[in-house]
Write a protein that holds these residues in place. Structure first.
Motif, PDB file in Angstrom:
ATOM      1  N   ILE A  22      10.430   4.284  -0.257  1.00  0.00           N
ATOM      2  CA  ILE A  22       9.350   4.123  -0.274  1.00  0.00           C
ATOM      3  C   ILE A  22       9.421   5.732   0.712  1.00  0.00           C
ATOM      4  O   ILE A  22       9.232   6.349   0.083  1.00  0.00           O
ATOM      5  CB  ILE A  22       8.348   3.577  -0.372  1.00  0.00           C
ATOM      6  CG1 ILE A  22       8.466   2.428  -1.408  1.00  0.00           C
ATOM      7  CG2 ILE A  22       6.768   4.553  -0.817  1.00  0.00           C
ATOM      8  CD1 ILE A  22       7.838   1.177  -1.466  1.00  0.00           C
ATOM      9  N   LEU A  23       9.529   5.303   2.400  1.00  0.00           N
ATOM     10  CA  LEU A  23       9.358   6.741   2.857  1.00  0.00           C
ATOM     11  C   LEU A  23       9.895   7.366   2.842  1.00  0.00           C
ATOM     12  O   LEU A  23       9.085   8.803   2.767  1.00  0.00           O
ATOM     13  CB  LEU A  23       8.831   5.536   3.859  1.00  0.00           C
ATOM     14  CG  LEU A  23       8.605   4.717   4.071  1.00  0.00           C
ATOM     15  CD1 LEU A  23       8.442   3.927   5.773  1.00  0.00           C
ATOM     16  CD2 LEU A  23       6.626   5.072   4.332  1.00  0.00           C
ATOM     17  N   LEU A  24      10.911   7.563   2.134  1.00  0.00           N
ATOM     18  CA  LEU A  24      12.067   8.778   2.468  1.00  0.00           C
ATOM     19  C   LEU A  24      11.916   9.576   1.087  1.00  0.00           C
ATOM     20  O   LEU A  24      11.373  10.580   1.413  1.00  0.00           O
ATOM     21  CB  LEU A  24      13.349   7.877   2.305  1.00  0.00           C
ATOM     22  CG  LEU A  24      14.256   7.972   3.561  1.00  0.00           C
ATOM     23  CD1 LEU A  24      15.616   7.579   3.696  1.00  0.00           C
ATOM     24  CD2 LEU A  24      14.146   9.383   4.519  1.00  0.00           C
ATOM     25  N   ILE A  25      11.768   8.521  -0.167  1.00  0.00           N
ATOM     26  CA  ILE A  25      11.534   9.326  -1.207  1.00  0.00           C
ATOM     27  C   ILE A  25      10.314   9.648  -1.717  1.00  0.00           C
ATOM     28  O   ILE A  25      10.089  10.669  -2.464  1.00  0.00           O
ATOM     29  CB  ILE A  25      12.531   8.202  -2.576  1.00  0.00           C
ATOM     30  CG1 ILE A  25      13.532   8.175  -1.758  1.00  0.00           C
ATOM     31  CG2 ILE A  25      12.718   9.419  -3.639  1.00  0.00           C
ATOM     32  CD1 ILE A  25      14.848   6.824  -2.549  1.00  0.00           C
ATOM     33  N   ILE A  27       0.935  -0.595   0.543  1.00  0.00           N
ATOM     34  CA  ILE A  27      -0.142   0.167   0.191  1.00  0.00           C
ATOM     35  C   ILE A  27       1.295   1.361   0.022  1.00  0.00           C
ATOM     36  O   ILE A  27       0.085   2.433  -0.567  1.00  0.00           O
ATOM     37  CB  ILE A  27      -1.064  -0.230   0.979  1.00  0.00           C
ATOM     38  CG1 ILE A  27      -0.375  -0.021   2.771  1.00  0.00           C
ATOM     39  CG2 ILE A  27      -2.099  -1.052   0.945  1.00  0.00           C
ATOM     40  CD1 ILE A  27      -1.631   0.189   3.399  1.00  0.00           C
ATOM     41  N   LEU A  28       1.866   1.384   0.694  1.00  0.00           N
ATOM     42  CA  LEU A  28       2.784   2.417   0.543  1.00  0.00           C
ATOM     43  C   LEU A  28       3.756   2.903  -0.712  1.00  0.00           C
ATOM     44  O   LEU A  28       3.729   3.754  -0.614  1.00  0.00           O
ATOM     45  CB  LEU A  28       4.062   2.072   1.134  1.00  0.00           C
ATOM     46  CG  LEU A  28       3.567   2.697   2.973  1.00  0.00           C
ATOM     47  CD1 LEU A  28       5.218   1.908   3.543  1.00  0.00           C
ATOM     48  CD2 LEU A  28       3.030   3.981   3.378  1.00  0.00           C
ATOM     49  N   LEU A  29       3.708   1.230  -1.681  1.00  0.00           N
ATOM     50  CA  LEU A  29       4.258   1.862  -3.075  1.00  0.00           C
ATOM     51  C   LEU A  29       2.908   2.304  -3.905  1.00  0.00           C
ATOM     52  O   LEU A  29       3.316   3.142  -4.861  1.00  0.00           O
ATOM     53  CB  LEU A  29       4.352   0.346  -3.207  1.00  0.00           C
ATOM     54  CG  LEU A  29       5.278   0.709  -4.745  1.00  0.00           C
ATOM     55  CD1 LEU A  29       6.333   1.334  -4.848  1.00  0.00           C
ATOM     56  CD2 LEU A  29       5.739  -0.701  -5.188  1.00  0.00           C
ATOM     57  N   GLY A  30       1.737   1.465  -3.252  1.00  0.00           N
ATOM     58  CA  GLY A  30       0.498   2.069  -4.234  1.00  0.00           C
ATOM     59  C   GLY A  30       0.680   3.439  -3.913  1.00  0.00           C
ATOM     60  O   GLY A  30      -0.211   4.160  -5.047  1.00  0.00           O
ATOM     61  N   GLY A  31       0.398   3.990  -2.617  1.00  0.00           N
ATOM     62  CA  GLY A  31       0.111   4.979  -2.274  1.00  0.00           C
ATOM     63  C   GLY A  31      -1.266   4.860  -1.576  1.00  0.00           C
ATOM     64  O   GLY A  31      -2.260   4.551  -1.825  1.00  0.00           O
ATOM     65  N   THR A  32      -1.194   5.405  -0.273  1.00  0.00           N
ATOM     66  CA  THR A  32      -2.636   5.378   0.895  1.00  0.00           C
ATOM     67  C   THR A  32      -3.443   5.996   0.076  1.00  0.00           C
ATOM     68  O   THR A  32      -3.375   6.986  -0.348  1.00  0.00           O
ATOM     69  CB  THR A  32      -1.751   4.812   1.776  1.00  0.00           C
ATOM     70  OG1 THR A  32      -1.433   6.479   2.082  1.00  0.00           O
ATOM     71  CG2 THR A  32      -0.486   3.452   2.547  1.00  0.00           C
TER      72      THR A  32
END
Lengths: 233, 308, 312
Positions: free
Chosen positions: C290-293, C235-240
């Motif tokens: 992902i969280l950083l960038i 979900i983080l990659l896709g976009g929550t």
């Protein structure tokens, strides 16, 4: 000699600016007040000047040096100290430790500084080992202001030092603020009461994040807006 | 029963060191470090490496290890602190400066957990390992049995806790940490070097955790999943005590340790008496969790918490 | 080759369903659920026990049809969530996460140790795919893909409709700032509970789908990595907050996972066991990267990581 110069400052929290285009000037030795209705942005102004919030626009100068965007750590070393209105002490630390934290940026021994604070606030002398959180509101304010004085600041930003104090203590605190100014500390004071305002020779009136009026205290007191602020409504 | 209590104290000592770390990080850095368990494991493995690399100097009388273990503990603390500071600069600090929420920081620490765990597996493999030989327990009155190593464990934990306490109480940066724990914004306003506070928080928290891992390794064994298994009891100890209180974390850890051991024993007897075939020792972490739920229902800020 | 692709699609769909559920709980309601595994287990084992044939070692074995298994998964997952809601949902952020993690671990312990219930570490075998006996293995795969895709689509539509409805706006209010929400405390609680329970039910379905596809489940089927962590990564990659996004995230992450399995497969066998952990390492790094960038993921809203004014 201008000590603090604020030029066209806009700042806020998140996406919304609370302050819009504020400009003010404070000379060495002055005791200047900023007044205004609740939510006008007075606390935000002090937070921006001290560096807790970074300005979105505008320029800040302390003694001629650009301090726009500086961290509180840096402006403290330059002699500017900020005492917030609420939550302005470390409750689980003792009085002595609270004051010591005020001296964090100082090198060497600062016992003489602590002694000097105790001459301004004698009540603190016997309570050095007491946890600040267990003290009364008035005593906590003394610790808070005392902490702010520890670095022997050139400029002291005081946010409503009498807030929440009993009337007898309000007079005491205000006289202390005057005493501090007499000792050579320039003071920018957020004043909620008319007695606090009267300490200052000059004042700025803030409303909805904008500088609406400024001038000598007596002149301001004659204006309708300021009258409404303290006597109206 | 007394033996279970003593076992609980020993377990509690191990949990204490982890719990103090978690509570410091949660209080000053504002997030629950889900990598803490794997940091604990990593600390244990680092000591294993050191002990293996050193020539043997013989054992302390009665203990299953020698002076090289003390050096191993120090080595592990230093290296783990380095790791923690690295992760802080590279990951947590940028996220903090961006204003990331507690939840994002917790998520990112979950990533770190898996990073550390995979490195452990890649370097050391899955098998259980040990620092030294097995030990016989000695018998004491009231049916208590204690291995000599276990005195070392409790003693070391106590020593470290006192050291941290003195550090927080007497040193300038320790006081600054307490100040930051009270009121972060005010700490900035006061001119406290928040960078320093953050660094020392990590150093202390992670060093204690590394020691915890090593003590756990001495007590039980060294396995890749060891830290993750003890993470829940550690979190529970912190939550039960209330975030931010170092002594509270120790008390919480002792409560959890003792409760786990004693309740497991009591419930096992109960189940046996009822002829139910339940293996309670498998559920030890669950007991900690149930305790947490009970405490939180009645006192959401924890036993010593200040209800921020 | 084709069968690998179908397998990929089925598993990705299964994860997509779980991702939708987590998106409902976190992306829309702000519940940080670190215990997805709990509902996978409950869903998978309920369905398995309902649909497999009887065994002397453990309960269940009713031999009921697939659809009953799914319904059972939904009901029991929902029930578990409902019961947990009372203690757990009261807790803020980090505390809730810890609790969900602990619940997940506890359930895993129960599954592992209560042999009479779940057959313990031996797991449950022979979980049936619907119609497999009638149509043979190959066609059965296609049918299963159809079922998985259909369920994915159904949950997607339900979710989309739900978040655009008045109920969805309440979810938004709860997530943005509970204190400022003009809803009563009771409404806020109800909304959180509904989101939590529905989400958990959907996760249960996902678990059941896995069980019927693979045909075998055991306590090690749903490790923290493969249940909780990987879905968060998706979900983080896709976009929550974006349903389309999290489904895409599921397909991408699972694609990377399967792809790496291929690469591992061609390596000499001494390396293969290690390679699994290289994969774990890369997943951890990917999450943090992902969280950083790009914390909003591919399709998420920028707001998720807004500069927190309240920090100042």
């Amino acid at each position: 000699m201008s000590l603090l110069n604020v030029n066209n400052l806009s700042a806020g929290y998140g996406e919304v600016d609370v302050l819009h285009g504020i400009s003010l000037d404070i000379d060495e030795g002055e005791l200047v007040a900023t007044i205004g209705p609740n939510g006008a942005g007075k606390s935000t102004l002090l937070r921006s000047i001290s560096g807790v919030i970074k300005p979105d626009e505008g320029r800040l100068e302390l003694g001629g040096t650009d301090i726009t965007g500086s961290e509180p750590e840096d402006t403290i070393r330059m002699g500017m100290s900020y005492v917030p209105q609420d939550e302005n002490i470390f409750p689980s630390l003792t009085v002595r430790e609270n004051l010591e934290m005020g001296a964090f940026t100082l090198e060497g021994d600062f016992q003489d500084r602590i002694d000097e604070i105790c001459t301004i606030f004698p009540q603190l002398r016997e309570r050095m080992g007491q946890k600040a959180g267990t003290m009364s509101g008035g005593q906590q304010q003394m610790v808070a202001v005392g902490r702010g004085l520890l670095i022997k600041p050139k400029l002291l930003l005081l946010d409503e030092p009498t807030a929440g104090l009993q009337p007898s203590l309000v007079k005491m605190m205000l006289s202390k603020v005057e005493e501090i100014n007499d000792r050579g500390v320039t003071v920018l004071l957020v004043a909620q009461t008319i007695d606090a305002l009267r300490l200052a020779n000059r004042a700025y009136l803030l409303s909805a994040g904008e500088m609406v009026l400024s001038g000598e205290t007596e002149e301001l007191l004659d204006t309708d807006r300021v009258q409404d602020l303290y006597f109206g409504g | 029963m007394a033996d279970l209590f003593v076992n609980g104290i020993i377990l509690g000592s191990i949990i204490t060191l982890g719990a103090i770390g978690v509570t410091l990080i949660a209080d000053i850095l504002n997030f629950f470090n889900f990598a803490h368990g794997d940091m604990l494991s990593f600390g244990a493995y680092l000591a294993l490496f050191f002990v293996g690399a050193m020539p043997s100097w013989g054992n302390f009388p009665g203990l299953s290890f020698g002076p090289q273990m003390i050096l191993a503990i120090v080595f592990s603390m230093v290296i783990m602190s380095g790791f923690a500071l690295f992760f802080d600069k590279v990951l947590f600090k940028p996220l903090r400066e961006r204003g990331s929420s507690e939840l994002f920081l917790a998520l990112s620490s979950l990533g770190v957990a898996f990073i550390l765990r995979s490195i452990i597996r890649l370097v050391w493999g899955p098998q259980a390992q040990y620092y030294g030989g097995l030990q016989m327990a000695n018998r004491y009155p009231l049916g208590i049995t204690i291995k000599p190593d276990e005195f070392f464990i409790v003693g070391t934990a106590l020593f470290l806790v006192i050291t941290v306490y003195l550090f927080l109480k007497r040193t300038k940066i320790g006081k600054a940490m307490r100040a930051a724990s009270d009121n972060e914004t005010l700490a900035r306003v006061t001119g406290i070097n928040t960078e320093s506070v953050v660094n020392w928080t990590w150093i202390i928290a992670v060093s204690l955790t590394a020691a915890s891992g090593i003590l756990y390794g001495i007590q039980v064994q060294i396995r890749p999943i060891m830290g993750w298994n003890i993470l829940i009891p550690i979190f529970v100890a912190v939550v039960v005590a209330g975030v931010g209180d170092v002594w509270g974390a120790m008390v919480g850890a002792m409560i959890i340790g003792v409760a786990q051991e004693m309740l497991t024993g009591v419930l096992q007897n109960l189940f046996n008496a009822l002829n139910l075939d339940v293996l309670m020792t498998a559920y030890k972490p669950a007991i900690a969790f149930v305790l947490m739920v009970i405490v939180l229902l009645f006192r959401p800020q924890g036993i010593f918490g200040t209800g921020e | 080759m084709l069968s690998y692709f179908i397998s990929y699609l089925i598993m990705a769909s299964t994860y997509g369903i779980a991702a939708l559920a987590l998106n409902l709980q976190w992306g829309f309601t702000g519940l940080m659920n670190f215990g997805i595994g709990a509902f996978y287990f409950v869903g998978a084992y309920t369905s398995a026990l309902l649909t497999t044939s009887a065994s002397p070692d453990y309960v269940g074995g009713f031999g009921l049809p697939f659809i009953v298994g799914l319904l059972g998964a939904v009901v029991l997952s929902g029930l578990l969530a409902y019961v947990l809601a009372f203690p757990a949902l009261r807790l803020r952020g980090g505390f809730f996460a810890i609790s969900m993690l602990a619940i997940s671990e506890t359930i895993r312990l129960i599954v592992k140790n209560e042999k009479w219930l779940t057959n313990g570490v031996w797991g449950i075998r022979g979980i049936p795919q619907p119609l497999r006996n009638l149509v043979g293995a190959d066609l059965s795969e296609w049918i299963y893909l159809g079922i998985a895709a259909a369920l994915l689509f159904i949950f997607y539509r339900l979710s989309e409709v739900g978040v655009r409805s008045p109920w969805g706006r309440m979810l938004n209010a709860v997530r943005e700032d509970e204190k400022m929400a003009e809803m009563s405390g009771k409404d806020s609680w109800n909304v959180k509970m509904q989101s939590f329970v529905f989400g958990s039910m959907i996760m249960g379905v996902s678990g059941a789908l896995y069980a019927h596809y693979i045909g075998f489940i055991s306590p090690s089927s749903f490790t923290p990595l493969m249940s909780t962590f990987i879905v968060w990564l998706m979900i983080l990659l896709g976009g929550t907050g974006s349903n389309k996004g999290v489904i895409l995230g599921a397909f991408v992450v699972w694609g990377v996972w399967i792809g790496s399995e291929f690469l591992i497969g061609v390596l000499p066998s001494g390396i293969t066991s290690k390679a699994g952990f290289v994969r774990m390492l890369l997943m951890g790094i990917l999450l943090d990267a992902i969280l950083l960038i790009r914390p909003q993921g591919l399709f998420g809203r920028e707001k998720v990581i807004s500069k927190l004014g309240s920090k100042e």
